[in-house]
Write a protein that holds these residues in place. Structure first.
Motif, short mmCIF file in Angstrom:
data_model
loop_
_atom_site.label_atom_id
_atom_site.label_comp_id
_atom_site.label_asym_id
_atom_site.label_seq_id
_atom_site.Cartn_x
_atom_site.Cartn_y
_atom_site.Cartn_z
N LEU A 689 13.57 41.94 -11.04
CA LEU A 689 13.54 43.12 -11.91
C LEU A 689 14.89 43.34 -12.57
O LEU A 689 14.98 43.75 -13.72
CB LEU A 689 13.13 44.36 -11.11
CG LEU A 689 11.66 44.35 -10.66
CD1 LEU A 689 11.37 45.53 -9.75
CD2 LEU A 689 10.72 44.37 -11.87
N LYS A 690 15.93 43.05 -11.84
CA LYS A 690 17.28 43.17 -12.40
C LYS A 690 17.44 42.27 -13.61
O LYS A 690 18.02 42.64 -14.62
CB LYS A 690 18.30 42.77 -11.34
CG LYS A 690 19.73 42.87 -11.79
CD LYS A 690 20.64 41.91 -11.04
CE LYS A 690 20.91 40.66 -11.87
NZ LYS A 690 21.77 39.69 -11.21
N ARG A 691 16.86 41.07 -13.52
CA ARG A 691 17.01 40.13 -14.65
C ARG A 691 16.14 40.52 -15.84
O ARG A 691 16.44 40.17 -16.96
CB ARG A 691 16.65 38.72 -14.19
CG ARG A 691 17.62 38.16 -13.16
CD ARG A 691 17.35 36.68 -12.93
NE ARG A 691 18.00 36.21 -11.72
CZ ARG A 691 17.92 34.96 -11.28
NH1 ARG A 691 17.22 34.06 -11.96
NH2 ARG A 691 18.54 34.59 -10.18
N ASN A 695 18.01 48.02 -16.54
CA ASN A 695 18.56 48.75 -15.41
C ASN A 695 18.80 47.81 -14.24
O ASN A 695 18.27 46.71 -14.20
CB ASN A 695 17.57 49.83 -14.94
CG ASN A 695 16.82 50.47 -16.08
OD1 ASN A 695 16.03 49.81 -16.75
ND2 ASN A 695 17.09 51.72 -16.32
N ASP A 696 19.56 48.34 -13.29
CA ASP A 696 19.75 47.58 -12.06
C ASP A 696 18.81 48.14 -11.01
O ASP A 696 18.63 49.34 -10.92
CB ASP A 696 21.20 47.70 -11.58
CG ASP A 696 21.61 46.48 -10.77
OD1 ASP A 696 20.69 45.76 -10.31
OD2 ASP A 696 22.81 46.25 -10.63
N PHE A 697 18.17 47.28 -10.27
CA PHE A 697 17.25 47.78 -9.25
C PHE A 697 17.65 47.36 -7.84
O PHE A 697 17.02 47.71 -6.88
CB PHE A 697 15.82 47.30 -9.55
CG PHE A 697 15.23 47.97 -10.75
CD1 PHE A 697 14.69 49.24 -10.64
CD2 PHE A 697 15.30 47.37 -11.99
CE1 PHE A 697 14.19 49.89 -11.75
CE2 PHE A 697 14.80 48.01 -13.10
CZ PHE A 697 14.24 49.27 -12.99
N GLN A 894 25.59 40.97 -15.47
CA GLN A 894 26.03 39.92 -16.37
C GLN A 894 25.00 39.69 -17.46
O GLN A 894 25.33 39.41 -18.60
CB GLN A 894 26.18 38.61 -15.59
CG GLN A 894 27.38 38.56 -14.69
CD GLN A 894 28.63 38.24 -15.47
OE1 GLN A 894 28.63 37.37 -16.32
NE2 GLN A 894 29.70 38.97 -15.19
N ASP A 895 23.75 39.80 -17.06
CA ASP A 895 22.69 39.32 -17.94
C ASP A 895 21.40 40.06 -17.62
O ASP A 895 21.18 40.48 -16.48
CB ASP A 895 22.48 37.80 -17.71
CG ASP A 895 21.49 37.21 -18.70
OD1 ASP A 895 21.28 37.82 -19.78
OD2 ASP A 895 20.93 36.14 -18.38
N PHE A 896 20.60 40.28 -18.60
CA PHE A 896 19.20 40.66 -18.45
C PHE A 896 18.52 40.27 -19.75
O PHE A 896 19.21 39.94 -20.73
CB PHE A 896 19.03 42.15 -18.13
CG PHE A 896 19.73 43.09 -19.09
CD1 PHE A 896 19.16 43.43 -20.31
CD2 PHE A 896 20.98 43.63 -18.75
CE1 PHE A 896 19.82 44.29 -21.17
CE2 PHE A 896 21.63 44.48 -19.63
CZ PHE A 896 21.06 44.82 -20.85
N VAL A 897 17.24 40.29 -19.76
CA VAL A 897 16.52 39.86 -20.95
C VAL A 897 16.93 40.72 -22.15
O VAL A 897 16.80 41.95 -22.10
CB VAL A 897 15.00 39.94 -20.72
CG1 VAL A 897 14.25 39.69 -22.03
CG2 VAL A 897 14.57 38.92 -19.67
N GLY A 898 17.47 40.09 -23.15
CA GLY A 898 17.85 40.80 -24.37
C GLY A 898 19.30 41.21 -24.44
O GLY A 898 19.79 41.64 -25.48
N ALA B 33 26.15 35.13 -22.16
CA ALA B 33 27.37 35.74 -22.65
C ALA B 33 28.35 34.69 -23.15
O ALA B 33 29.23 34.98 -23.97
CB ALA B 33 28.00 36.60 -21.55
N ALA B 34 28.19 33.48 -22.65
CA ALA B 34 29.18 32.45 -22.97
C ALA B 34 28.87 31.71 -24.26
O ALA B 34 29.67 30.91 -24.73
CB ALA B 34 29.25 31.44 -21.82
N VAL B 35 27.67 31.95 -24.84
CA VAL B 35 27.33 31.19 -26.04
C VAL B 35 27.60 32.01 -27.30
O VAL B 35 27.63 33.24 -27.26
CB VAL B 35 25.85 30.71 -26.03
CG1 VAL B 35 25.55 29.90 -24.79
CG2 VAL B 35 24.90 31.90 -26.15
N SER B 36 27.82 31.30 -28.38
CA SER B 36 28.13 31.97 -29.66
C SER B 36 26.88 32.64 -30.22
O SER B 36 25.75 32.35 -29.81
CB SER B 36 28.62 30.93 -30.65
OG SER B 36 27.55 30.05 -30.97
#
Lengths: 1006, 101, 417
Positions: A689-691, A695-697, A894-898, B33-36
């Motif tokens: 869900l986090k990815r 939000n963070d879950f 760091q990352d999530f969809v979009g 985040a690391a890609v252009s």
């Protein structure tokens, strides 16, 4: 006797069963087994229609599905009007009512025929060259007001029905080893071979009776039997096998990918009194392992001047009418052609005492066994001869003969009286379905035909459609195709017994293109496409004007584009093109053979998909209560949702105001079952869900909920909902009503293909839970008496909590959430208990003078709080930042969809459209949703819009109107005065924060 | 209507049981985040869209629910192979001859 | 070029139709051109016409793999309208619509532009909100679009079923009166005739096999089945085949090509005075001057160059048509065909430069390109002739997919036709 032109005996008709019918009001009698065309011919009626452009009188040309002329409207009771049916395919029944088309005031006296006098003004494509003026009326004025309406009125064939079709239609899927299309000699043999190999076989034929060309075969002896007896034997044999399905009156009309064939079966149109329970037609969608095409061939007309008068008919058709239907085309025949079919027809006619005025063979040295037979019968045969003109206003009265010279010209050879003229330019193999199957065609100069070459699909062709000529060859290849198909389908073909064919007539010959006549460039018209009134001169003009592709010529002249799709005309058109361009015929190219082979009723294609079956209706477990209690419903995707519950005398606005007031002051219940629900389970559920969500879950505690926002990879908001954690590895995810399936699909996509390393499982539970939202200051009081195992207290069960327990004795998941801004709960119980639990809650709610509320009140209540609806505040171009939901984005992630998309240059611009509140300066004015927002009060055309109103309601709680809007740089504009331009003038508004009621959220904590 | 063999169910089923899901073997950058911006746009939007052999994703949505990949010829629409998601992209050249038919 | 007029029709009636000249020349390709346009559909031919007429670029070749107008120009349902949502779309489609209004005159060819009104049906509250948003946005932009009540919609199209007994009852409609139809083939022929008269070479049966670039990477020639043609400017206007052509120059595009099906009924006397579109239940219908009901279906689910789609797509559309117009249920489908449409992620076109010097593209019109034909050709010609894109074309650049400045008509309205 059913008509003066009926033969005394023979054929597939029952002379003892007279059937009465009308054509244009006149009453006639035919017999069982007749088509409308054969019955009319038996009554001496040839004139059946008028052509589209010149309104020329037209007769019956053919005896089958290729008919271009004889189109009529069939009228039954109850609005069952069907235009444009071919008289050659309409089976006669007692009481059949038919009328001709495209004529006024009558078929015999058609005012439109005056167009024929001006025909030189209407060459191919004339309408592209005129109707553009006069200039002083302004561009398009005359075209749109005068010319186009006139053209539209003149065009069109029959009239469409004026009332809805009362009939119904059916659809069926079928699977088989071998589908055989066409039940002539080749098709019958193919079906037999495949059936003998033990295959599941479907044999379909467009005609009412199986047998194809053999139904009018009177000379050949097959296996020592007459053709008709042989057919009867074989049909008996096939029908005795339960793995064989025989489908007469069934046209295979489309050949699609992977041997998927569509068939249209006419079920009741031939019946005088159809069972109302029967479908009118049935669509068969067949997956066939192998297909055998035995689709036969279509005879070509000849192109000579005035080749279109009633009484001019294809020779093979006349033979069919005579031998199969016992109908003579007239008393005195002339025959012309380049194919031996004319001899066979002449011999048959002569046997029925029709006077043969002469046979005129275009060929200078024809070589046929039938010629001596004809001469023996006393028939004059002239070779190297042609027809160069015809006479007779509504019926052929005489033909003008021509003598062909070696140089290809023709010389006038005087008139010959006759009441019908039979012609044959040879036969064109029906390769339509083969071509639709993506098979490649090859030109065979010896046969003057395109024939199946390389197959793409699992398909075999046999019989005349494959170029087979002799009956013995047709039968042999039919068997072979059936065996090959069976073997290819994995069956064992059984050895077959040879079939002996005796006395079959061998017919050869054929020609393409226009016949020579002495008066070139005359105003005489030699028709290529009868229905669309396209002449050989039209084709030549198109070529002169630079149209060199056959597709161009087809489109410019409309040849081959009529309802017969050029079945009788396309090859002749190619012939003319070939000689005009002076290139070999195959180099001209072929137009695409498009589905359907013959027209297919819309209703048949739509079949069962009508009314409620158009799209399945989704109803919640509580829906029936809402119906019982007078709810007005709205469509939300496939769901029916209760929109409001009006009391007597209330309109929507009054009902919604009342519902809102009661929720804010006491308690209301909403059926929230349509919201999507997905159970996310597994050790990596929180990581998953986090990815997915912004939000963070991971840090969501068990028993807590969080509002989640889902983006697509492009960074735009596509869904939202409350997500609760039931256990370390179990989450209850909710989605929007419309987004449920989409979100699950997206989640599955990421889980299966991007993050297959995550141990996590997804289950749709939308249908599993009925959801009852209990909202309002009295909601706890109303709900608490029914709840077991959960302490609903303020401290023990705060806002955004979740617990499992029992409600009304039923296992339940209770959420403390609010989409209204009031103290609120959402009770999830298994769907089967939905209505009973709802009713128990309802009793409690009634104790507090509560109400049931619908989606409309829900919308007002949430808008007062500035809660967004995905799909209303968002439109696929809105980011979390635009909505002011930056707080929701997990900062540690760091990352999530979009996420990556959010840092692109356009996504961080200051002038993005941001969610704001709007208040009209005049509080009584409720803005219109979708209205635009501008800076200036005077909105000149082309003024730039700053944004638009997404939601707008009358707020009873605030005693004024409220609106949410997306406005460029909106958050910085708070307090600014903007305008909403409307047709009656601009409305002044003030930009506010997008929350109007209880901005501090104090009521939530109650 | 295409007949599609689901490599999970190991049977051919009609197209309406499936949902197409676009070009296959497009890998989401492990660290976006690391890609252009350009590389990210490439991932999001740029597609081979070939006239010929195409490795593509399908989901047996009204069946087992699983995603898988297929090699299909986009001119004939013939499906030449289906395989499970995660399996390597087949050598499309190997299909060229049979696909031209 | 023979002038088209009633007078000349009369003259030719007496002259045995011998005076009509070829409508366009069919020359052999020359060795070099100033500009080469790949694709002789409506958009490509219009581009060539405006290059020659408005920018004085006469040495133009239009290369066509098959026959001119044989792609989507001749395969669409001919709907013309400009009531789009975003201002960029409004600008280009309205630009086109204004050109449609005088196009027959401009080209001396009756393209039968018929502003009979395009009505878009709303079936639920969301549709109503979306269409009203369009109406307001269009009014502000000076584009006609009005909201019709259910009864007004019925009055405008009497065969419409407005009863509540259908699965998705109609709630109202947005109507653009200036919207309508035109004769699709005639548009291609008219531009071809006009361009040819201005010196443009239209070269049919000429397939491009390679795009040659010089050491600096700029375009220098195209290889074709009819030989090499040198040029420094190539405009690719190849609709569904754009990806294939641009791949020759190593350019990847945000495009996918899908089969889009359409069908016509047998001709009947006029019953349908306007164009009706229902995006929610997927039905688009009008009646041609010939009397055929012209019906648009949806795209198939998967990319394909086969020009044949599945029967289930067609039947689904007819389900909807029969619901909306129950009197047509007994009419019959005469012809069903497919085109290949090039679809972008935001359903808006891409017009302008590519990363390769001298290589321009005009593509991505998806399911709705016909209506844009004159405007598209007009602004693309300007963009190719000058160094800067035409202001109307500028927002439709390729780089929007990198910046995120999409023009997402699909997301906004789920309307693409």
């Amino acid at each position: 006797m059913s008509g003066p032109f009926r033969t005394p005996s023979g054929g597939r008709i029952d002379r003892a069963a007279p059937l009465s019918f009308t054509f244009d009001g006149a009453r006639y009698v035919g017999v069982a087994g007749d088509t409308l065309a054969s019955a009319l011919l038996a009554n001496g009626v040839h004139l059946v229609g008028r052509s589209i452009k010149y309104h020329r009188p037209r007769g019956i040309l053919s005896a089958g599905a290729e008919e271009p002329n004889a189109l009529v409207t069939v009228i039954r009771d109850g609005g069952r009007v069907t235009p444009n049916l071919r008289a050659t395919q309409i089976e006669l029944y007692d009481g059949l009512v038919t009328v001709s088309q495209n004529r006024w005031p009558s078929l015999h006296h058609d005012v439109g025929a005056i167009a024929g006098c001006f025909s030189p003004l209407f060459p191919a494509g004339f309408y592209y060259k005129t109707f553009m003026g006069p200039r002083w009326l302004g561009s398009n004025w005359a075209w749109t007001r005068v010319y186009e309406p006139l053209i539209r009125r003149a065009a069109g064939l029959g009239r469409a029905p004026t009332s809805p079709d009362p009939d119904h239609y059916a659809s069926r899927y079928a699977h088989c080893d071998v589908l055989v299309v066409g039940s002539g000699p080749a098709g019958l043999c193919a079906a037999l071979a495949a059936a003998q190999a033990g295959g599941r076989v479907i044999l379909c034929d467009e005609q009412s009776e199986m047998g194809g060309s053999l139904l009018s075969e009177t000379t050949a002896i097959v296996d020592g039997k007459s053709a008709l007896d042989w057919i009867a034997d074989k049909i008996d044999l096939l029908s005795s096998q339960d793995r064989v399905t025989l489908l007469p009156r069934t046209q295979a009309f489309g050949y699609f990918h992977d041997n998927f064939i569509a068939l249209a079966e006419r079920v009741t149109d031939h019946l005088a009194n159809p069972d109302p329970a029967s479908p009118r037609e049935r669509l068969w969608q067949v997956f066939a392992k192998q297909v055998v095409l035995a689709t036969g061939a279509i005879e070509r007309p000849l192109m000579f001047p005035d080749n279109d008068r009633p009484g001019i008919m294809l020779a093979g058709a006349a033979h069919t009418y005579l031998e199969r239907y016992g109908a003579k085309p007239g008393h005195r025949a002339a025959l012309v052609g380049s194919h031996d079919t004319i001899y066979r027809a002449a011999l048959a006619l002569a046997r029925q005492d029709v006077v043969i005025a002469g046979i005129f063979d275009n060929r200078s040295h024809p070589d046929s066994d039938l010629i001596p037979l004809a001469r023996e019968a006393g028939i004059t045969v002239t070779t190297g001869a042609t027809i160069i003109g015809t006479s007779g206003r509504l019926r052929l009265s005489k033909v003008r003969l021509g003598v062909l010279s070696d140089d290809g010209s023709a010389r006038d050879a005087g008139d010959l009286a006759c009441d019908h003229l039979l012609m044959s330019g040879g036969w064109t193999p029906s390769v339509h379905l083969f071509s639709q199957s993506r098979g490649k065609l090859a030109w065979h100069p010896d046969k003057q035909a395109f024939l199946p070459a390389r197959s793409h699909a699992r398909v075999w062709s046999a019989g005349t459609c494959a170029g087979d000529n002799e009956l013995s060859e047709v039968i042999e290849n039919g068997f072979a195709a059936g065996e090959n198909a069976a073997r290819a389908a994995g069956l064992m073909a059984r050895p077959r017994v040879a079939v002996a064919v005796e006395n079959a007539q061998t017919l050869n010959g054929g020609s393409l293109g226009e016949l020579p006549h002495p008066n070139r460039h005359s105003r005489k018209m030699a028709f290529v496409d009868f229905q669309n009134d396209v002449t050989s001169e039209d084709l030549k003009l198109a070529v002169r004007e630079g149209f060199q592709s056959i597709e161009h010529v087809k489109r410019y002249t409309t040849t081959g584009m009529a309802t017969d799709q050029g079945k009788t005309s396309n090859m002749n058109a190619l012939g003319i093109m070939s000689s005009q361009l002076n290139i070999p015929l195959p180099d001209v190219g072929l137009t695409t053979f498009r589905a359907p082979y013959t027209p297919v009723t819309f209703g048949t294609l739509a079949a069962h998909s009508r009314g409620d079956l158009f799209d399945p209706i989704r109803r919640t477990p509580i829906d029936s209560w809402a119906q019982d209690n007078g709810a007005v419903f709205e469509d939300a995707g496939p769901w029916k949702r209760a929109r409001y519950f009006p009391k007597a005398g209330e309109d929507m606005h009054a009902a919604v105001r009342r519902e809102c007031r009661i929720v804010r002051s006491a308690v209301g219940v909403l059926d929230a079952s349509t919201f999507g629900k997905i159970e996310v389970v597994g050790p990596d559920a929180s990581e998953f869900l986090k990815r997915l969500y912004v939000n963070d879950f991971r840090n969501l505690e068990i028993g807590q909920c969080r509002y989640g926002v889902l983006l697509n990879e492009a960074g735009f908001v596509i869904d939202d909902g409350v997500i609760g954690r039931l256990a370390e590895s179990t989450f209850h995810v909710t989605t929007t009503t419309g987004g449920a399936a989409r979100v699950l699909h997206l989640m599955e996509d990421y889980l299966q293909t991007e993050f297959p390393d995550l141990a996590c499982w997804l289950t749709s539970t939308t249908e599993h839970w009925a959801v009852i939202a209990v909202q309002g200051p009295k909601s706890r009081d109303a709900l608490a008496p029914l709840v077991e195992g959960i302490d609903l207290g303020k401290a023990s069960f705060p806002h955004m909590s979740l617990a499992e327990g029992k409600v009304a004795g039923v296992p339940a998941r209770v959420f403390r959430v609010s989409f209204t801004g009031e103290l609120g709960f959402e009770v999830n119980v298994p769907a089967d208990y939905g209505r009973s639990v709802w009713e128990l809650i309802w009793q409690e709610v009634c104790l507090y003078d509560g109400c049931a509320y619908g989606t409309e009140a829900m919308h007002v209540l949430r808008a007062e709080k500035g809660f967004v609806i995905v799909g209303q505040e968002t439109d696929g171009t809105v980011t979390v930042g635009d909505l002011g939901f930056g707080w929701a984005v997990g900062k540690q992630k760091q990352d999530f969809v979009g996420k990556r998309s959010l840092s692109r240059s356009d996504m961080i611009k200051a002038d993005r459209h941001q969610l704001v509140g709007l208040q009209t300066v005049d509080p009584k004015i409720v803005l219109e949703e979708g209205a635009q927002i501008t800076i200036e009060s005077s909105s000149t055309a082309g003024a730039a819009a700053l944004g638009h109103v997404t939601s707008s309601y009358w707020s009873d709680a605030l005693g004024r109107s409220i609106a949410l809007a997306l406005v460029s740089g909106g958050r910085k504009r708070r307090g600014e005065r903007l305008h909403v331009p409307m047709p009656g003038g601009a409305i002044e508004v003030v930009v506010t924060a997008p929350v109007f009621y209880d901005p501090k959220g104090e009521r939530l904590g109650g | 209507m295409l007949l599609i063999r689901c490599p999970h169910c190991e049977m051919e089923r009609p197209e309406i049981e499936f949902r197409y899901a676009g070009e296959a073997h497009i890998v989401r950058p492990p660290d976006p985040a690391a890609v252009s911006d350009e590389a990210w746009a490439d991932y999001l939007y740029m597609r081979a869209n070939p006239k010929g052999l195409h490795a593509e994703r399908w989901r047996h949505i009204h069946g087992c629910g699983r995603f898988f990949n297929a090699v299909r010829h986009t001119v004939t629409d013939k499906i030449l192979k289906t395989y499970k998601a995660g399996e390597p992209k087949p050598d499309l050249g190997a299909f060229a001859t049979s696909a031209d038919r | 070029m023979t002038q088209f007029s009633f007078l000349n029709l009369v003259r030719e009636a007496f002259g045995g139709q011998r005076g009509w000249r070829e409508q366009w020349r069919s020359p052999a390709p020359q060795a070099a051109y100033e500009v080469v346009i790949i694709g002789a559909g409506g958009h490509g031919l219009a581009t060539a016409y405006y290059l020659a007429k408005e920018h004085g670029v006469r040495r133009v070749a239009v290369l066509e793999k098959g026959w001119l107008g044989g792609g989507n120009t001749g395969r669409n349902t001919t709907i013309i309208r400009s009531n789009y949502l975003w201002k960029e779309s409004e600008a280009i489609y309205e630009h086109a619509l204004k050109l449609w209004e005088t196009l027959s005159r401009e080209l001396n060819y009756n393209v039968m532009y018929s502003p009979r009104g395009v009505m878009m049906l709303a079936h639920n509250v969301h549709d109503v909100q979306v269409f009203k948003r369009h109406v307001h946005a269009n009014r502000l932009a000076g584009i006609d679009n009005e909201w019709l009540t259910l009864e007004q919609a019925k009055e405008f199209c009497p065969i419409l079923n407005i009863s509540g007994d259908i699965r998705y009852p109609i709630l109202g409609a947005a109507l653009q009166r200036r919207g309508g139809t035109a004769r699709h083939d005639a548009v291609a022929w008219a531009y071809a005739r006009g361009a040819s008269a201005l010196g443009v070479d239209i070269i049919q049966n000429c397939e491009v096999t390679a795009i040659r670039r010089n050491v600096a990477g700029a375009v220098e020639a195209v290889e074709t089945t009819r030989g090499t043609i040198r040029t420094r400017k190539v405009g690719v206007v190849a609709a569904g085949h754009t990806s294939v052509i641009l791949a020759m120059a190593g350019v990847r595009m945000p495009l996918e090509s899908y089969p889009l099906q359409a069908l016509v009924s047998e001709p009947v006397k006029p019953i349908m005075p306007c164009v009706v579109m229902s995006n929610t239940i997927h039905a688009y219908m009008s009646q041609s001057d010939k009397g055929e009901l012209v019906i648009g279906a949806g795209t198939d689910a998967y990319i394909s160059y086969s020009q044949t789609g599945g029967l289930h797509i067609t039947t689904h559309t007819l389900d909807a048509v029969c619901e909306l117009f129950p009197v047509v249920r007994r009419l019959r489908m005469l012809r069903n065909w497919g085109g290949i449409v090039d679809v972008t992620p935001d359903r808006s076109p891409i017009i302008g430069k590519t990363p390769v010097e001298g290589l321009y593209v005009n593509c991505g019109w998806g399911t709705g390109g016909f209506k844009a034909t004159p405007g598209s050709g007009h602004v693309f010609a300007a963009s190719m002739a000058g160094d800067d894109p035409h202001p109307i074309a500028a927002p439709f650049s390729l780089e929007r997919f990198t910046t995120g400045r999409l023009i997402d008509e699909a997301a906004a309205a789920a309307v693409a036709h």
